[in-house]
Design a protein around this motif. Structure first.
Motif: not given
Length: 115
Positions: A9-14, A16-30
């Motif tokens: 799901f992190i690869t999918l978010a990347k 989709k063009g989501i910024s790295n900081s949003r991926i880190l805080w929203r998708h990976a940290l939770r």
């Protein structure tokens, strides 16, 4: 956190063009914070026991000192009261940890709604 960053799901978010900081805080940290939350909840019991020992060793007035004095004076009713207060606090803390699981992980929210 490293294992979470390697999930699909992190690869999918990347992709989709989501910024790295949003991926880190929203998708990976939770999802990664669930382990930290579990350890923090379990460590609370150890901290309570350690507080009793520290209060007795350094003569710090507190509930730990009162528990020690109740044990030495064989005041069972007072000792039971202190233990109940500590147990209720520990149960409430673990309830808060379980509640935060549902806040942090949407899969847990859906599992509770289905049951």
């Amino acid at each position: 956190m490293i294992q979470t960053l390697q999930e699909n799901f992190i690869t999918l978010a990347k992709a989709k063009g989501i910024s790295n900081s949003r991926i880190l805080w929203r998708h990976a940290l939770r999802p990664s914070s669930l382990t930290l939350l579990t350890v923090a909840g379990l460590t609370a019991g150890t901290l309570i026991g350690g507080a009793v020992v520290i209060e007795v060793i350094y003569s710090i007035p507190g509930m730990g000192q009162q528990i020690f004095e109740a044990i030495n004076a064989r005041e069972y009713v007072a000792l039971q009261s202190y233990i109940v207060i500590i147990a209720v606090g520990f149960v409430l803390l673990n309830f808060a940890v379980d509640f935060l699981y549902a806040v942090l992980d949407p899969r847990i929210r859906r599992a509770r709604a289905a049951a």
